[in-house]
Motif scaffolding. Structure first.
Motif, PDB file in Angstrom:
ATOM      1  N   HIS A  45       1.165  -1.671   0.103  1.00 43.74           N
ATOM      2  CA  HIS A  45      -0.298  -0.284   0.076  1.00 43.74           C
ATOM      3  C   HIS A  45       0.496   0.990   0.271  1.00 43.74           C
ATOM      4  O   HIS A  45       0.647   2.279  -0.732  1.00 43.74           O
ATOM      5  CB  HIS A  45      -0.519  -0.219   1.356  1.00 43.74           C
ATOM      6  N   GLY A  46       1.718   1.318  -0.176  1.00 45.73           N
ATOM      7  CA  GLY A  46       3.014   2.429   0.240  1.00 45.73           C
ATOM      8  C   GLY A  46       3.603   2.785  -0.960  1.00 45.73           C
ATOM      9  O   GLY A  46       4.207   3.487  -1.112  1.00 45.73           O
ATOM     10  N   SER A  47       2.992   2.055  -2.026  1.00 46.18           N
ATOM     11  CA  SER A  47       3.583   2.313  -3.367  1.00 46.18           C
ATOM     12  C   SER A  47       3.301   2.815  -4.265  1.00 46.18           C
ATOM     13  O   SER A  47       3.004   3.163  -5.017  1.00 46.18           O
ATOM     14  CB  SER A  47       3.965   0.541  -4.184  1.00 46.18           C
ATOM     15  N   ALA A  48       1.436   3.677  -3.702  1.00 44.69           N
ATOM     16  CA  ALA A  48       0.082   4.293  -4.360  1.00 44.69           C
ATOM     17  C   ALA A  48       0.842   5.606  -4.566  1.00 44.69           C
ATOM     18  O   ALA A  48       1.094   6.122  -3.153  1.00 44.69           O
ATOM     19  CB  ALA A  48      -0.062   4.065  -3.737  1.00 44.69           C
ATOM     20  N   PHE A  49       0.647   6.033  -5.194  1.00 45.29           N
ATOM     21  CA  PHE A  49       0.705   7.530  -5.413  1.00 45.29           C
ATOM     22  C   PHE A  49      -0.145   7.601  -6.656  1.00 45.29           C
ATOM     23  O   PHE A  49      -0.960   7.382  -6.857  1.00 45.29           O
ATOM     24  CB  PHE A  49       2.453   7.448  -5.737  1.00 45.29           C
ATOM     25  N   LEU A 103       3.110  -3.480   3.614  1.00 46.47           N
ATOM     26  CA  LEU A 103       3.885  -3.143   2.760  1.00 46.47           C
ATOM     27  C   LEU A 103       5.450  -3.880   2.647  1.00 46.47           C
ATOM     28  O   LEU A 103       5.883  -4.034   2.451  1.00 46.47           O
ATOM     29  CB  LEU A 103       5.043  -1.999   3.754  1.00 46.47           C
ATOM     30  N   ILE A 104       4.239  -5.128   2.211  1.00 42.72           N
ATOM     31  CA  ILE A 104       5.133  -6.455   2.007  1.00 42.72           C
ATOM     32  C   ILE A 104       5.657  -6.904   1.182  1.00 42.72           C
ATOM     33  O   ILE A 104       6.588  -7.366   1.142  1.00 42.72           O
ATOM     34  CB  ILE A 104       4.523  -8.141   2.870  1.00 42.72           C
ATOM     35  N   GLY A 105       5.125  -6.171   0.260  1.00 44.16           N
ATOM     36  CA  GLY A 105       5.524  -6.734  -1.644  1.00 44.16           C
ATOM     37  C   GLY A 105       6.876  -6.613  -1.957  1.00 44.16           C
ATOM     38  O   GLY A 105       7.763  -7.184  -1.484  1.00 44.16           O
ATOM     39  N   ARG A 106       7.177  -4.678  -0.940  1.00 42.55           N
ATOM     40  CA  ARG A 106       8.878  -4.615  -1.294  1.00 42.55           C
ATOM     41  C   ARG A 106       9.917  -5.413  -0.534  1.00 42.55           C
ATOM     42  O   ARG A 106      11.271  -5.549  -1.097  1.00 42.55           O
ATOM     43  CB  ARG A 106       8.958  -3.157  -1.266  1.00 42.55           C
ATOM     44  N   PHE A 164      10.625   4.321  -3.577  1.00 40.67           N
ATOM     45  CA  PHE A 164       9.892   2.969  -2.184  1.00 40.67           C
ATOM     46  C   PHE A 164      10.480   2.555  -1.647  1.00 40.67           C
ATOM     47  O   PHE A 164      11.789   1.933  -2.838  1.00 40.67           O
ATOM     48  CB  PHE A 164       8.529   3.107  -1.576  1.00 40.67           C
ATOM     49  N   PHE A 165      10.885   2.168  -0.640  1.00 38.93           N
ATOM     50  CA  PHE A 165      12.308   0.819  -0.177  1.00 38.93           C
ATOM     51  C   PHE A 165      12.317  -0.179   1.180  1.00 38.93           C
ATOM     52  O   PHE A 165      11.487   0.405   1.748  1.00 38.93           O
ATOM     53  CB  PHE A 165      13.623   1.893  -0.309  1.00 38.93           C
ATOM     54  N   HIS A 166      13.194  -0.807   1.077  1.00 34.37           N
ATOM     55  CA  HIS A 166      12.877  -1.883   2.082  1.00 34.37           C
ATOM     56  C   HIS A 166      14.823  -2.015   2.686  1.00 34.37           C
ATOM     57  O   HIS A 166      15.480  -2.337   2.199  1.00 34.37           O
ATOM     58  CB  HIS A 166      12.154  -3.069   2.181  1.00 34.37           C
ATOM     59  N   PRO A 167      14.745  -1.803   4.258  1.00 36.05           N
ATOM     60  CA  PRO A 167      13.947  -0.746   5.347  1.00 36.05           C
ATOM     61  C   PRO A 167      13.255  -0.078   4.788  1.00 36.05           C
ATOM     62  O   PRO A 167      14.329   2.005   4.777  1.00 36.05           O
ATOM     63  CB  PRO A 167      14.394  -0.903   6.417  1.00 36.05           C
ATOM     64  N   ASP A 168      11.845   0.726   5.303  1.00 34.20           N
ATOM     65  CA  ASP A 168      11.353   1.823   5.596  1.00 34.20           C
ATOM     66  C   ASP A 168      11.556   2.851   5.547  1.00 34.20           C
ATOM     67  O   ASP A 168      12.377   2.123   6.576  1.00 34.20           O
ATOM     68  CB  ASP A 168       9.835   1.865   5.240  1.00 34.20           C
ATOM     69  N   SER A 169      12.015   3.890   6.400  1.00 36.57           N
ATOM     70  CA  SER A 169      12.238   4.851   6.504  1.00 36.57           C
ATOM     71  C   SER A 169      12.080   6.399   7.049  1.00 36.57           C
ATOM     72  O   SER A 169      11.991   6.705   5.676  1.00 36.57           O
ATOM     73  CB  SER A 169      14.348   4.898   6.050  1.00 36.57           C
ATOM     74  N   GLY A 170      11.485   7.319   7.454  1.00 37.63           N
ATOM     75  CA  GLY A 170      11.129   8.483   7.762  1.00 37.63           C
ATOM     76  C   GLY A 170      12.086   8.960   7.299  1.00 37.63           C
ATOM     77  O   GLY A 170      11.410  10.220   6.263  1.00 37.63           O
ATOM     78  N   PRO A 171      13.298   8.985   8.100  1.00 36.82           N
ATOM     79  CA  PRO A 171      14.241  10.420   7.593  1.00 36.82           C
ATOM     80  C   PRO A 171      14.563  10.320   6.349  1.00 36.82           C
ATOM     81  O   PRO A 171      14.767  10.956   5.497  1.00 36.82           O
ATOM     82  CB  PRO A 171      15.871  10.175   8.178  1.00 36.82           C
ATOM     83  N   ALA A 172      14.302   9.356   5.298  1.00 38.61           N
ATOM     84  CA  ALA A 172      15.255   9.052   3.875  1.00 38.61           C
ATOM     85  C   ALA A 172      13.759   9.833   3.411  1.00 38.61           C
ATOM     86  O   ALA A 172      14.327  10.007   2.361  1.00 38.61           O
ATOM     87  CB  ALA A 172      15.085   7.490   3.622  1.00 38.61           C
ATOM     88  N   ARG A 173      12.725   9.167   3.636  1.00 38.40           N
ATOM     89  CA  ARG A 173      11.643  10.136   3.278  1.00 38.40           C
ATOM     90  C   ARG A 173      11.457  11.262   2.596  1.00 38.40           C
ATOM     91  O   ARG A 173      11.293  11.923   1.614  1.00 38.40           O
ATOM     92  CB  ARG A 173      10.420   9.226   3.453  1.00 38.40           C
ATOM     93  N   ASP A 223      19.568  -7.299   2.225  1.00 39.43           N
ATOM     94  CA  ASP A 223      18.270  -8.120   2.403  1.00 39.43           C
ATOM     95  C   ASP A 223      17.446  -6.454   2.245  1.00 39.43           C
ATOM     96  O   ASP A 223      16.101  -6.371   2.494  1.00 39.43           O
ATOM     97  CB  ASP A 223      18.381  -8.299   3.906  1.00 39.43           C
ATOM     98  N   GLY A 224      17.914  -5.522   1.544  1.00 40.26           N
ATOM     99  CA  GLY A 224      17.784  -4.191   1.348  1.00 40.26           C
ATOM    100  C   GLY A 224      16.384  -4.021  -0.279  1.00 40.26           C
ATOM    101  O   GLY A 224      16.799  -5.408  -0.971  1.00 40.26           O
ATOM    102  N   THR A 225      15.514  -4.087  -0.709  1.00 37.62           N
ATOM    103  CA  THR A 225      14.680  -3.211  -1.887  1.00 37.62           C
ATOM    104  C   THR A 225      14.820  -1.663  -1.885  1.00 37.62           C
ATOM    105  O   THR A 225      14.839  -0.803  -1.197  1.00 37.62           O
ATOM    106  CB  THR A 225      13.749  -3.444  -1.959  1.00 37.62           C
ATOM    107  N   PHE A 226      14.565  -1.202  -3.713  1.00 33.51           N
ATOM    108  CA  PHE A 226      14.411   0.019  -3.969  1.00 33.51           C
ATOM    109  C   PHE A 226      13.766  -0.366  -5.857  1.00 33.51           C
ATOM    110  O   PHE A 226      13.974  -1.050  -5.835  1.00 33.51           O
ATOM    111  CB  PHE A 226      15.734   0.337  -4.183  1.00 33.51           C
ATOM    112  N   CYS A 227      12.976   0.905  -5.287  1.00 32.92           N
ATOM    113  CA  CYS A 227      11.678   0.873  -5.918  1.00 32.92           C
ATOM    114  C   CYS A 227      11.785   2.082  -6.705  1.00 32.92           C
ATOM    115  O   CYS A 227      11.169   3.484  -5.790  1.00 32.92           O
ATOM    116  CB  CYS A 227      10.527   0.452  -5.904  1.00 32.92           C
TER     117      CYS A 227
END
Lengths: 271, 271
Positions: free
Chosen positions: A148-152, A179-182, B152-161, B257-261
């Motif tokens: 759901h975090g992929s929605a924009f 947010l499990i997709g990523r 969006f990315f994993h791990p998610d991060s407020g400061p990165a956003r 273990d990270g991902t990025f989109c």
């Protein structure tokens, strides 16, 4: 949750929710399943079939495979079975079972398939381990999940993003992860699967694709967000005015100058 | 901005930025340009060629087309020309020109191509109108843009956003729009183009794609965000500690273990 106790499936078990799941399945069948198919003779476990929204597609695309579809909810299993029979598929058997204590010996299946299930489980990593156990060596697992975090969307909207955030937060409280997709790649890798590959499947919606405006942005995504309205308002997660603005802004993206993006992920690994 | 006065191109004109643009072009050539190509004999306008990061690809994929590449910056044009000559392409001519007052009669080109340009323009709708004027009836426009809100990315991060948000805010202040990718469809439609179609191009990065971890997540995206550090800190848009955490978290997504989109959009329309 399709495989959890009833009270933890965040979207509930209403008629409207069933319709939403079926709309979603129809709209997304090509995107998610054009490359789903198993050869004749193999044994496939569908884990967490729910009301069978994906089961008919799965059965039709693998007519020669023997599919076992499991779910925790007897009610959902009954619906799934009726749906599969109505579609004329005879290669699916149904069984009530828990992913976390599968009633199958090691190596019972050639392939495991699950769609929109991990996002609702409290411990998806352990679930993958349980599913791996019942695979033969060399067998594959395929997991499809949203994020759901992929929605924009355009026009962008703070209240709309906040409304989606409420759904994510509620799902997290219930032990799930919207947010499990990523995260599929590390989850599958850590569970011991080899040659893990993840392919993103973006639904991109603009006015040139009216069937997606209707079938995805409105009936699937916005309907899903609206589904948690009562809980959001009861708990005061957003004010009614902000919530209504957020929902209105999601519908606003369905206007001729609006756009909407959402990404599903399809992951595959081998035992 | 590739076509604006030097001081408004948010990423600057440093050597490091030039390297970043070239890394990006190499990494993304397949994704963005596998379907870019114009038939022999046609006249193509590349608007805002900058240092020619895309021009070589464009020229090589349409060897029989006559390409005119324009930019506002003489310095960039010089670099672009050197790069194109070094690649052995002879089908490109360069000219200093402003998109908003093109020195070409109506209908001078069969096709217009622009890549990462609209996002930097104060009035992209008007730019599209200017570009439409120099197209022949039936001619096409192709515009490729990113969308930083698609990351969006994993791990998610407020400061990165938040760090990414600073780049978006700074670009907006300079008259640009770093979220323009999602808006290509209405922009092209409103400018009067027909049969507008937009195709999203997602860069999905996980540890199984090490060339993208390096070439995209690190060298292209995170380098771009890092590029505005000085301005962010000078203006106190984020504290140094938060900023550094955000940047560290972007690099963190490059771990195994990270991902990025991230999603680019390629839009096409016809006059």
């Amino acid at each position: 949750m399709k495989t959890g106790p009833d009270h933890t499936y965040i979207h509930g078990y209403s008629r409207r929710e069933a319709d939403r799941l079926l709309d979603q399945a129809r709209t997304l069948a090509g995107l998610l399943h054009h490359d789903t198919g198993y050869p004749p003779g193999c044994r496939v476990l569908e884990a967490g079939c729910g009301i069978g929204a994906q089961t008919v597609t799965l059965a039709e695309k693998s007519p020669g495979a023997a599919i076992t579809s499991i779910d925790l909810s007897e009610t959902s299993l009954g619906e799934a079975e009726a749906r599969v029979r109505a579609a004329g598929c005879t290669n699916v058997s149904f069984r009530r079972a828990d992913i976390f204590s599968l009633p199958f010996p090691d190596g019972s299946f050639d392939h495991v398939f699950l769609c929109f299930v991990l996002e609702h489980l409290p411990d998806p990593a352990r679930a993958l381990g349980c599913l791996r156990r019942v695979l033969v060596p060399g067998g594959t697992i395929t997991a499809i999940e949203g994020d759901h975090g992929s929605a924009f969307f355009h026009p962008d909207s703070g209240p709309a993003r906040q409304a989606i955030g409420c759904l994510v937060a509620l799902q997290r409280e219930k032990g799930g992860n919207a947010l499990i997709g990523r995260e599929l790649y590390p989850l599958l890798s850590r569970a011991g699967f080899r040659e893990v590959s993840v392919s993103p499947r973006m639904v991109y919606v603009d006015a040139s694709r009216p069937e997606l405006v209707e079938g995805f942005t409105k009936q699937t995504f916005t309907a899903m967000v609206e589904g948690v309205e009562e809980e959001v308002l009861q708990r005061g997660m957003m004010s009614r005015a902000d919530w209504e603005e957020g929902i209105r802004d999601l519908y606003r993206t369905c206007e001729p100058d609006g756009t909407f993006c959402y990404t599903f992920f399809k992951g595959r690994g081998q035992k």
